[in-house]
Motif scaffolding. Structure first.
Motif, PDB file in Angstrom:
ATOM      1  N   ARG A  66       0.833  -1.205   0.000  1.00 29.15           N
ATOM      2  CA  ARG A  66       0.000   0.000   0.000  1.00 29.15           C
ATOM      3  C   ARG A  66       0.870   1.257   0.000  1.00 29.15           C
ATOM      4  NH1 ARG A  66      -5.416  -0.192   1.737  1.00 29.15           N
ATOM      5  NH2 ARG A  66      -5.132   1.700   2.983  1.00 29.15           N
ATOM      6  N   TYR A  67       1.923   1.237   0.807  1.00 32.02           N
ATOM      7  CA  TYR A  67       2.811   2.402   0.818  1.00 32.02           C
ATOM      8  C   TYR A  67       3.519   2.564  -0.527  1.00 32.02           C
ATOM      9  CZ  TYR A  67       6.997   5.143   1.314  1.00 32.02           C
ATOM     10  OH  TYR A  67       7.988   6.060   1.084  1.00 32.02           O
ATOM     11  N   MET A  68       4.050   1.462  -1.062  1.00 29.01           N
ATOM     12  CA  MET A  68       4.786   1.547  -2.324  1.00 29.01           C
ATOM     13  C   MET A  68       3.898   2.042  -3.458  1.00 29.01           C
ATOM     14  SD  MET A  68       7.393  -1.734  -2.310  1.00 29.01           S
ATOM     15  CE  MET A  68       6.105  -2.957  -2.146  1.00 29.01           C
ATOM     16  N   PHE A  69       2.635   1.652  -3.435  1.00 27.82           N
ATOM     17  CA  PHE A  69       1.706   2.062  -4.489  1.00 27.82           C
ATOM     18  C   PHE A  69       1.431   3.561  -4.447  1.00 27.82           C
ATOM     19  CE2 PHE A  69      -2.706   2.831  -5.897  1.00 27.82           C
ATOM     20  CZ  PHE A  69      -2.578   2.454  -7.225  1.00 27.82           C
ATOM     21  N   MET A  70       1.396   4.131  -3.234  1.00 34.05           N
ATOM     22  CA  MET A  70       1.019   5.536  -3.088  1.00 34.05           C
ATOM     23  C   MET A  70       2.199   6.455  -2.799  1.00 34.05           C
ATOM     24  SD  MET A  70      -2.176   5.535  -3.673  1.00 34.05           S
ATOM     25  CE  MET A  70      -2.675   7.168  -3.123  1.00 34.05           C
ATOM     26  N   ALA A  71       3.413   5.925  -2.715  1.00 29.16           N
ATOM     27  CA  ALA A  71       4.565   6.723  -2.277  1.00 29.16           C
ATOM     28  C   ALA A  71       4.751   7.992  -3.094  1.00 29.16           C
ATOM     29  CB  ALA A  71       5.830   5.873  -2.320  1.00 29.16           C
ATOM     30  N   CYS A  72       4.557   7.894  -4.394  1.00 26.94           N
ATOM     31  CA  CYS A  72       4.720   9.067  -5.266  1.00 26.94           C
ATOM     32  C   CYS A  72       3.385   9.637  -5.736  1.00 26.94           C
ATOM     33  CB  CYS A  72       5.576   8.703  -6.478  1.00 26.94           C
ATOM     34  SG  CYS A  72       7.275   8.246  -6.063  1.00 26.94           S
TER      35      CYS A  72
ATOM     36  N   PHE B 210       7.462  13.633   5.859  1.00 25.86           N
ATOM     37  CA  PHE B 210       8.316  12.452   5.718  1.00 25.86           C
ATOM     38  C   PHE B 210       8.784  12.374   4.277  1.00 25.86           C
ATOM     39  CE2 PHE B 210       8.977   7.907   4.761  1.00 25.86           C
ATOM     40  CZ  PHE B 210       9.932   7.605   5.727  1.00 25.86           C
ATOM     41  N   ASN B 211      10.080  12.219   4.095  1.00 22.88           N
ATOM     42  CA  ASN B 211      10.607  12.132   2.735  1.00 22.88           C
ATOM     43  C   ASN B 211      11.940  11.405   2.747  1.00 22.88           C
ATOM     44  OD1 ASN B 211      10.751  12.591  -0.072  1.00 22.88           O
ATOM     45  ND2 ASN B 211      12.080  14.356   0.249  1.00 22.88           N
ATOM     46  N   THR B 212      11.990  10.302   2.064  1.00 27.57           N
ATOM     47  CA  THR B 212      13.233   9.567   1.878  1.00 27.57           C
ATOM     48  C   THR B 212      13.095   8.759   0.597  1.00 27.57           C
ATOM     49  OG1 THR B 212      14.866   8.139   2.965  1.00 27.57           O
ATOM     50  CG2 THR B 212      12.549   7.488   3.160  1.00 27.57           C
ATOM     51  N   THR B 213      14.149   8.098   0.190  1.00 29.17           N
ATOM     52  CA  THR B 213      14.053   7.240  -0.989  1.00 29.17           C
ATOM     53  C   THR B 213      12.985   6.183  -0.747  1.00 29.17           C
ATOM     54  OG1 THR B 213      16.427   7.541  -1.319  1.00 29.17           O
ATOM     55  CG2 THR B 213      15.354   5.809  -2.595  1.00 29.17           C
ATOM     56  N   THR B 214      12.029   6.091  -1.655  1.00 28.65           N
ATOM     57  CA  THR B 214      10.890   5.199  -1.430  1.00 28.65           C
ATOM     58  C   THR B 214      11.322   3.745  -1.244  1.00 28.65           C
ATOM     59  OG1 THR B 214      10.599   5.038  -3.842  1.00 28.65           O
ATOM     60  CG2 THR B 214       9.290   6.683  -2.674  1.00 28.65           C
TER      61      THR B 214
ATOM     62  N   PRO C 157       1.132  11.493   3.438  1.00 24.67           N
ATOM     63  CA  PRO C 157      -0.129  10.809   3.132  1.00 24.67           C
ATOM     64  C   PRO C 157       0.062   9.363   2.694  1.00 24.67           C
ATOM     65  CG  PRO C 157      -0.105  13.009   2.178  1.00 24.67           C
ATOM     66  CD  PRO C 157       1.279  12.748   2.691  1.00 24.67           C
ATOM     67  N   ALA C 158       1.143   9.089   1.971  1.00 29.19           N
ATOM     68  CA  ALA C 158       1.409   7.715   1.536  1.00 29.19           C
ATOM     69  C   ALA C 158       1.698   6.816   2.733  1.00 29.19           C
ATOM     70  CB  ALA C 158       2.585   7.689   0.561  1.00 29.19           C
ATOM     71  N   VAL C 159       2.400   7.358   3.725  1.00 23.57           N
ATOM     72  CA  VAL C 159       2.689   6.589   4.935  1.00 23.57           C
ATOM     73  C   VAL C 159       1.389   6.235   5.653  1.00 23.57           C
ATOM     74  CG1 VAL C 159       3.780   6.660   7.205  1.00 23.57           C
ATOM     75  CG2 VAL C 159       4.984   7.586   5.225  1.00 23.57           C
ATOM     76  N   VAL C 160       0.495   7.213   5.761  1.00 21.24           N
ATOM     77  CA  VAL C 160      -0.788   6.972   6.429  1.00 21.24           C
ATOM     78  C   VAL C 160      -1.609   5.949   5.656  1.00 21.24           C
ATOM     79  CG1 VAL C 160      -2.975   8.026   7.103  1.00 21.24           C
ATOM     80  CG2 VAL C 160      -0.829   9.227   7.532  1.00 21.24           C
ATOM     81  N   PHE C 161      -1.638   6.088   4.333  1.00 21.17           N
ATOM     82  CA  PHE C 161      -2.387   5.130   3.515  1.00 21.17           C
ATOM     83  C   PHE C 161      -1.819   3.722   3.674  1.00 21.17           C
ATOM     84  CE2 PHE C 161      -3.178   2.789  -0.434  1.00 21.17           C
ATOM     85  CZ  PHE C 161      -4.546   2.930  -0.559  1.00 21.17           C
ATOM     86  N   GLY C 162      -0.505   3.629   3.761  1.00 20.80           N
ATOM     87  CA  GLY C 162       0.113   2.317   3.894  1.00 20.80           C
ATOM     88  C   GLY C 162      -0.115   1.675   5.248  1.00 20.80           C
TER      89      GLY C 162
ATOM     90  N   ILE D  15      11.163  -6.751 -10.727  1.00 14.27           N
ATOM     91  CA  ILE D  15      10.252  -7.605  -9.955  1.00 14.27           C
ATOM     92  C   ILE D  15      10.943  -8.093  -8.681  1.00 14.27           C
ATOM     93  CG2 ILE D  15       9.015  -9.800  -9.943  1.00 14.27           C
ATOM     94  CD1 ILE D  15       8.509  -9.398 -12.936  1.00 14.27           C
ATOM     95  N   ILE D  16      12.210  -8.498  -8.825  1.00 12.90           N
ATOM     96  CA  ILE D  16      12.976  -8.963  -7.662  1.00 12.90           C
ATOM     97  C   ILE D  16      13.115  -7.848  -6.634  1.00 12.90           C
ATOM     98  CG2 ILE D  16      15.259  -9.713  -6.887  1.00 12.90           C
ATOM     99  CD1 ILE D  16      15.509 -11.223  -9.561  1.00 12.90           C
ATOM    100  N   PHE D  17      13.430  -6.653  -7.106  1.00 14.55           N
ATOM    101  CA  PHE D  17      13.601  -5.530  -6.183  1.00 14.55           C
ATOM    102  C   PHE D  17      12.277  -5.125  -5.538  1.00 14.55           C
ATOM    103  CE2 PHE D  17      17.673  -4.448  -8.465  1.00 14.55           C
ATOM    104  CZ  PHE D  17      18.482  -4.674  -7.361  1.00 14.55           C
ATOM    105  N   LEU D  18      11.182  -5.309  -6.258  1.00 18.19           N
ATOM    106  CA  LEU D  18       9.873  -5.027  -5.676  1.00 18.19           C
ATOM    107  C   LEU D  18       9.620  -5.940  -4.480  1.00 18.19           C
ATOM    108  CD1 LEU D  18       7.108  -3.567  -5.845  1.00 18.19           C
ATOM    109  CD2 LEU D  18       6.350  -5.437  -7.329  1.00 18.19           C
ATOM    110  N   LEU D  19       9.909  -7.215  -4.653  1.00 17.72           N
ATOM    111  CA  LEU D  19       9.739  -8.167  -3.555  1.00 17.72           C
ATOM    112  C   LEU D  19      10.732  -7.889  -2.425  1.00 17.72           C
ATOM    113  CD1 LEU D  19       9.239 -11.430  -5.652  1.00 17.72           C
ATOM    114  CD2 LEU D  19       7.484  -9.982  -4.606  1.00 17.72           C
ATOM    115  N   PHE D  20      11.919  -7.433  -2.802  1.00 21.30           N
ATOM    116  CA  PHE D  20      12.925  -7.114  -1.790  1.00 21.30           C
ATOM    117  C   PHE D  20      12.486  -5.925  -0.941  1.00 21.30           C
ATOM    118  CE2 PHE D  20      16.884  -4.815  -0.595  1.00 21.30           C
ATOM    119  CZ  PHE D  20      17.379  -5.760   0.293  1.00 21.30           C
ATOM    120  N   ARG D  21      11.776  -4.986  -1.549  1.00 20.69           N
ATOM    121  CA  ARG D  21      11.275  -3.838  -0.791  1.00 20.69           C
ATOM    122  C   ARG D  21      10.276  -4.282   0.272  1.00 20.69           C
ATOM    123  NH1 ARG D  21       9.466   0.475  -5.246  1.00 20.69           N
ATOM    124  NH2 ARG D  21       8.930   1.688  -3.387  1.00 20.69           N
ATOM    125  N   VAL D  22       9.474  -5.281  -0.049  1.00 15.55           N
ATOM    126  CA  VAL D  22       8.565  -5.841   0.951  1.00 15.55           C
ATOM    127  C   VAL D  22       9.371  -6.487   2.076  1.00 15.55           C
ATOM    128  CG1 VAL D  22       6.713  -7.500   1.363  1.00 15.55           C
ATOM    129  CG2 VAL D  22       6.783  -6.216  -0.780  1.00 15.55           C
TER     130      VAL D  22
END
Length: 272
Positions: A22-28, A70-74, A39-44, A150-157
């Motif tokens: 949820r956070y990754m989807f709304m981060a930007c 809040f702001n950092t590399t997503t 807002p992305a943090v709250v949504f997540g 795709i691998i990095f997406l899963l790694f972010r989780v």
């Protein structure tokens, strides 16, 4: 007062995965210049926080706490959010100040790492290889690029889970010393913000006073001699006072600074 359940299964792996996605989807998608990724943090985290806080007032307080700037590399944010969840799961509203200080203090250093590795090195190296293969008519480059993302997406989780597990260890180790950690994190956060003021905000005045062959630059020979980055510090203080007074919104302040900068530049008072 409703006591928070202390069982370890308040937050499950399923909850963590959902929060991360949820956070990754709304981060930007919800990025703004007032709270940026807030807002992305709250949504997540909102559904996950609802499980932690059964008391409505505490739940609202937690959401408002995460709505702050809040702001950092997503890619790196999941580590902080996972640790924050672990801290709140253990200590509830008592941990909210520590959570905010922790996020503020760590988002800068993590952004430095993430921006270098994720936004510069990774796309430059892998993207160049994939693009070169594509120019040669080889689809392997595009496939590699897709698979790696795709691998990095899963790694972010996975980073969210790592942060969550580290957060539990962090709070357990600190125990009664959490207040000391809060103060240390606050100091680190203020240090980061102070460094940003001097390095990011640029104000240069143009006037140069001349007497015969002698010239005196107001910027380099006067203001910088008093204190380097004096004007950025003063501007930050003025903006802080305006925000604290609640008489102007952040958007109004931003547009006010833009208009004032244009006017002062037009009359030759400021320069690039």
């Amino acid at each position: 007062m409703i006591l928070m359940n202390k069982q370890n299964d308040i937050v499950t792996n399923k909850d963590i995965n959902k929060a991360a996605f949820r956070y990754m989807f709304m981060a930007c998608n919800t990025f703004n210049y007032e709270t940026q990724q807030g807002p992305a943090v709250v949504f997540g985290l909102n559904k996950l926080l609802r499980k932690i806080y059964s008391n409505d007032d505490e739940y609202v307080a937690a959401l408002n706490n995460h709505f702050k700037y809040f702001n950092t590399t997503t890619w790196m944010a999941n580590v902080l959010l996972g640790a924050s969840v672990a801290m709140e799961e253990r200590d509830g509203v008592a941990a909210q100040e520590a959570v905010q200080s922790f996020k503020t203090g760590m988002m800068g250093p993590l952004a430095g790492i993430g921006d270098t590795l994720v936004w510069v090195l990774y796309p430059t190296i892998i993207g160049s290889i994939a693009a070169y293969m594509g120019l040669e008519g080889n689809p392997t480059g595009a496939i590699i690029w897709l698979l790696l993302n795709i691998i990095f997406l899963l790694f972010r989780v996975k980073l969210f889970k790592i942060g969550y597990q580290s957060g539990i260890k962090l709070v357990t180790a600190l125990g009664d010393r959490l207040s000391v950690f809060t103060e240390a994190a606050s100091i680190m956060g203020l240090t980061v913000i102070g460094a940003l003021v001097a390095s990011v905000i640029k104000i240069n005045v143009a006037p140069v006073f001349k007497t015969g062959e002698v010239s005196l630059s107001l910027q380099t020979e006067v203001l910088d001699k008093i204190m380097p980055s004096l004007l950025p510090a003063l501007l930050t203080l003025v903006v802080y006072k305006l925000i604290a007074s609640k008489k102007m919104s952040v958007i109004q302040i931003i547009f006010g600074i833009i208009v004032l900068s244009i006017i002062l530049s037009y009359f030759g008072i400021l320069k690039a």
